[in-house]
Every structure is written in C-alpha cells, then in structure tokens.
Write a protein that holds these residues in place. Structure first.
Motif, PDB file in Angstrom:
ATOM      1  N   PRO A 230     -11.351  42.400  -1.792  1.00 35.39           N
ATOM      2  CA  PRO A 230     -11.286  40.956  -1.550  1.00 35.39           C
ATOM      3  C   PRO A 230     -12.325  40.220  -2.394  1.00 35.39           C
ATOM      4  O   PRO A 230     -13.283  40.828  -2.881  1.00 35.39           O
ATOM      5  CB  PRO A 230     -11.615  40.821  -0.064  1.00 35.39           C
ATOM      6  N   PRO A 231     -12.172  38.912  -2.534  1.00 40.04           N
ATOM      7  CA  PRO A 231     -13.158  38.126  -3.282  1.00 40.04           C
ATOM      8  C   PRO A 231     -14.561  38.323  -2.708  1.00 40.04           C
ATOM      9  O   PRO A 231     -14.746  38.398  -1.501  1.00 40.04           O
ATOM     10  CB  PRO A 231     -12.692  36.682  -3.081  1.00 40.04           C
ATOM     11  N   GLY A 232     -15.538  38.428  -3.593  1.00 41.55           N
ATOM     12  CA  GLY A 232     -16.916  38.607  -3.180  1.00 41.55           C
ATOM     13  C   GLY A 232     -17.291  40.055  -2.911  1.00 41.55           C
ATOM     14  O   GLY A 232     -18.413  40.351  -2.523  1.00 41.55           O
ATOM     15  N   CYS A 233     -16.342  40.949  -3.120  1.00 43.29           N
ATOM     16  CA  CYS A 233     -16.570  42.368  -2.842  1.00 43.29           C
ATOM     17  C   CYS A 233     -16.238  43.199  -4.073  1.00 43.29           C
ATOM     18  O   CYS A 233     -15.571  42.732  -4.984  1.00 43.29           O
ATOM     19  CB  CYS A 233     -15.688  42.830  -1.690  1.00 43.29           C
ATOM     20  N   LYS A 234     -16.729  44.448  -4.084  1.00 46.78           N
ATOM     21  CA  LYS A 234     -16.396  45.354  -5.180  1.00 46.78           C
ATOM     22  C   LYS A 234     -16.273  46.775  -4.646  1.00 46.78           C
ATOM     23  O   LYS A 234     -16.725  47.089  -3.546  1.00 46.78           O
ATOM     24  CB  LYS A 234     -17.424  45.276  -6.292  1.00 46.78           C
ATOM     25  N   VAL A 235     -15.660  47.627  -5.462  1.00 49.49           N
ATOM     26  CA  VAL A 235     -15.431  49.020  -5.107  1.00 49.49           C
ATOM     27  C   VAL A 235     -16.509  49.874  -5.762  1.00 49.49           C
ATOM     28  O   VAL A 235     -16.778  49.735  -6.955  1.00 49.49           O
ATOM     29  CB  VAL A 235     -14.037  49.479  -5.597  1.00 49.49           C
ATOM     30  N   ILE A 236     -17.120  50.741  -4.958  1.00 55.97           N
ATOM     31  CA  ILE A 236     -18.076  51.718  -5.499  1.00 55.97           C
ATOM     32  C   ILE A 236     -17.764  53.083  -4.886  1.00 55.97           C
ATOM     33  O   ILE A 236     -17.067  53.179  -3.872  1.00 55.97           O
ATOM     34  CB  ILE A 236     -19.547  51.335  -5.230  1.00 55.97           C
ATOM     35  N   ALA A 237     -18.289  54.125  -5.503  1.00 58.31           N
ATOM     36  CA  ALA A 237     -18.144  55.470  -4.947  1.00 58.31           C
ATOM     37  C   ALA A 237     -19.084  55.615  -3.755  1.00 58.31           C
ATOM     38  O   ALA A 237     -20.192  55.086  -3.753  1.00 58.31           O
ATOM     39  CB  ALA A 237     -18.466  56.515  -6.000  1.00 58.31           C
ATOM     40  N   GLY A 238     -18.629  56.350  -2.754  1.00 55.34           N
ATOM     41  CA  GLY A 238     -19.446  56.612  -1.571  1.00 55.34           C
ATOM     42  C   GLY A 238     -20.561  57.600  -1.871  1.00 55.34           C
ATOM     43  O   GLY A 238     -20.719  58.072  -3.003  1.00 55.34           O
ATOM     44  N   ASP A 239     -21.312  57.952  -0.863  1.00 56.39           N
ATOM     45  CA  ASP A 239     -22.460  58.840  -1.021  1.00 56.39           C
ATOM     46  C   ASP A 239     -22.080  60.207  -1.582  1.00 56.39           C
ATOM     47  O   ASP A 239     -22.886  60.845  -2.253  1.00 56.39           O
ATOM     48  CB  ASP A 239     -23.185  59.010   0.316  1.00 56.39           C
ATOM     49  N   ASP A 240     -20.871  60.671  -1.302  1.00 58.67           N
ATOM     50  CA  ASP A 240     -20.438  61.976  -1.806  1.00 58.67           C
ATOM     51  C   ASP A 240     -19.933  61.902  -3.248  1.00 58.67           C
ATOM     52  O   ASP A 240     -19.588  62.918  -3.842  1.00 58.67           O
ATOM     53  CB  ASP A 240     -19.370  62.579  -0.903  1.00 58.67           C
ATOM     54  N   GLY A 241     -19.870  60.697  -3.808  1.00 60.36           N
ATOM     55  CA  GLY A 241     -19.424  60.524  -5.191  1.00 60.36           C
ATOM     56  C   GLY A 241     -17.934  60.357  -5.347  1.00 60.36           C
ATOM     57  O   GLY A 241     -17.455  59.965  -6.406  1.00 60.36           O
ATOM     58  N   CYS A 242     -17.155  60.649  -4.305  1.00 61.39           N
ATOM     59  CA  CYS A 242     -15.699  60.553  -4.403  1.00 61.39           C
ATOM     60  C   CYS A 242     -15.077  59.554  -3.426  1.00 61.39           C
ATOM     61  O   CYS A 242     -14.078  58.929  -3.742  1.00 61.39           O
ATOM     62  CB  CYS A 242     -15.054  61.924  -4.171  1.00 61.39           C
ATOM     63  N   SER A 243     -15.667  59.425  -2.251  1.00 61.73           N
ATOM     64  CA  SER A 243     -15.084  58.496  -1.281  1.00 61.73           C
ATOM     65  C   SER A 243     -15.230  57.059  -1.788  1.00 61.73           C
ATOM     66  O   SER A 243     -16.010  56.781  -2.692  1.00 61.73           O
ATOM     67  CB  SER A 243     -15.753  58.657   0.088  1.00 61.73           C
ATOM     68  N   VAL A 244     -14.460  56.179  -1.192  1.00 61.28           N
ATOM     69  CA  VAL A 244     -14.421  54.783  -1.617  1.00 61.28           C
ATOM     70  C   VAL A 244     -15.204  53.918  -0.637  1.00 61.28           C
ATOM     71  O   VAL A 244     -15.043  54.052   0.571  1.00 61.28           O
ATOM     72  CB  VAL A 244     -12.958  54.283  -1.685  1.00 61.28           C
ATOM     73  N   LYS A 245     -16.062  53.063  -1.171  1.00 64.46           N
ATOM     74  CA  LYS A 245     -16.771  52.079  -0.360  1.00 64.46           C
ATOM     75  C   LYS A 245     -16.475  50.704  -0.949  1.00 64.46           C
ATOM     76  O   LYS A 245     -16.527  50.515  -2.163  1.00 64.46           O
ATOM     77  CB  LYS A 245     -18.274  52.324  -0.390  1.00 64.46           C
TER      78      LYS A 245
ATOM     79  N   VAL B 298     -17.967  47.069  -0.913  1.00 66.63           N
ATOM     80  CA  VAL B 298     -19.243  46.436  -0.568  1.00 66.63           C
ATOM     81  C   VAL B 298     -19.320  45.026  -1.151  1.00 66.63           C
ATOM     82  O   VAL B 298     -18.507  44.636  -1.989  1.00 66.63           O
ATOM     83  CB  VAL B 298     -20.426  47.276  -1.097  1.00 66.63           C
ATOM     84  N   GLN B 299     -20.335  44.302  -0.708  1.00 67.50           N
ATOM     85  CA  GLN B 299     -20.561  42.961  -1.230  1.00 67.50           C
ATOM     86  C   GLN B 299     -21.063  43.045  -2.669  1.00 67.50           C
ATOM     87  O   GLN B 299     -21.862  43.929  -3.004  1.00 67.50           O
ATOM     88  CB  GLN B 299     -21.574  42.224  -0.373  1.00 67.50           C
ATOM     89  N   ILE B 300     -20.602  42.135  -3.508  1.00 63.94           N
ATOM     90  CA  ILE B 300     -21.033  42.114  -4.907  1.00 63.94           C
ATOM     91  C   ILE B 300     -22.537  41.868  -5.000  1.00 63.94           C
ATOM     92  O   ILE B 300     -23.231  42.489  -5.799  1.00 63.94           O
ATOM     93  CB  ILE B 300     -20.257  41.038  -5.705  1.00 63.94           C
ATOM     94  N   THR B 301     -23.059  41.001  -4.156  1.00 66.77           N
ATOM     95  CA  THR B 301     -24.462  40.606  -4.242  1.00 66.77           C
ATOM     96  C   THR B 301     -25.420  41.631  -3.617  1.00 66.77           C
ATOM     97  O   THR B 301     -26.611  41.601  -3.879  1.00 66.77           O
ATOM     98  CB  THR B 301     -24.679  39.252  -3.563  1.00 66.77           C
ATOM     99  N   ASP B 302     -24.877  42.525  -2.761  1.00 63.60           N
ATOM    100  CA  ASP B 302     -25.737  43.527  -2.107  1.00 63.60           C
ATOM    101  C   ASP B 302     -24.907  44.755  -1.772  1.00 63.60           C
ATOM    102  O   ASP B 302     -24.213  44.808  -0.766  1.00 63.60           O
ATOM    103  CB  ASP B 302     -26.346  42.938  -0.827  1.00 63.60           C
ATOM    104  N   GLU B 303     -24.982  45.766  -2.638  1.00 60.97           N
ATOM    105  CA  GLU B 303     -24.171  46.985  -2.472  1.00 60.97           C
ATOM    106  C   GLU B 303     -24.497  47.766  -1.220  1.00 60.97           C
ATOM    107  O   GLU B 303     -23.736  48.635  -0.809  1.00 60.97           O
ATOM    108  CB  GLU B 303     -24.317  47.902  -3.688  1.00 60.97           C
ATOM    109  N   SER B 304     -25.611  47.461  -0.562  1.00 68.90           N
ATOM    110  CA  SER B 304     -25.945  48.164   0.679  1.00 68.90           C
ATOM    111  C   SER B 304     -25.187  47.592   1.877  1.00 68.90           C
ATOM    112  O   SER B 304     -25.208  48.163   2.959  1.00 68.90           O
ATOM    113  CB  SER B 304     -27.448  48.112   0.934  1.00 68.90           C
TER     114      SER B 304
END
Length: 110
Positions: free
Chosen positions: A82-97, A99-105
């Motif tokens: 969604p707007p304001g969000c982005k896709v990153i790899a999860g802690d295991d390197g493969c899962s999908v997270k 997160v907010q664009i401004t704060d990946e945590s």
C-alpha cells in the motif's frame, strides 16, 4: 491505450519484489542447477541463501529428467504494498515483511 499507460505508470511507481522460475529438460541421470549443484532424480533441494527451491523429476513417457527451480518467500512473486509502505525481506532473509517507508522497524498499518 489509456489503460496500458495507466498500468505502466502504476508499475513504475510501486515498490515491488519480483519472483522467478526457470525450468529445463535434462538428458542425464541427474539434474544440475545453473549454479552447478547436482540434484538426484526424484529429489527436491531448498537453497535458503537464495530463497530458491529446485526439483529434479522424471517426465512420464520420456527418458529425460526435468529440472524446475523457483524462488520462494521474498522471491515468490510480485508484491505491491500500500502507499507509504514497502516490501523487505524478513529476519530469515526469505520471508516477506511489509513495513513503513519512513521506518522499516514499523509494520505497515494500511
């Protein structure tokens, strides 16, 4: 034509992660991945460092084998957050997270 233009603009502006697969017929008694890893006939191997799964299977009615490798998790397909969000790899390197664009945590709350 207008619809195509809208789709192209949308795809160019969205943060995405893309997936992949490749397959090929093998004329040997085992399969070999593009990275040179051999896989015995009838076997499946997971490569968590690349988020990839490969299978080496027999083709009914043929003497050849069939190698199929596909990405999984972050490499499984196309993700459009969604707007304001982005896709990153999860802690295991493969899962999908997502997160907010401004704060990946912070998880995306949209």
């Amino acid at each position: 034509m207008r619809t195509l233009l809208i789709v192209v603009v949308f795809v160019c502006c969205v943060d995405t992660a893309t997936g992949y697969c490749y397959a090929e017929e093998v004329h040997e008694d085992q399969c070999t991945t593009r990275d040179g890893v051999t896989i015995p006939a009838g076997s499946e191997l997971h490569f968590p460092d690349k988020c990839e799964k490969c299978t080496c299977s027999s083709t009914p009615g043929k003497t050849s084998l069939f190698l199929s490798c596909c990405g999984y998790g972050i490499h499984a397909g196309v993700y459009a957050p969604p707007p304001g969000c982005k896709v990153i790899a999860g802690d295991d390197g493969c899962s999908v997270k997502i997160v907010q664009i401004t704060d990946e945590s912070q998880p995306c709350s949209h």
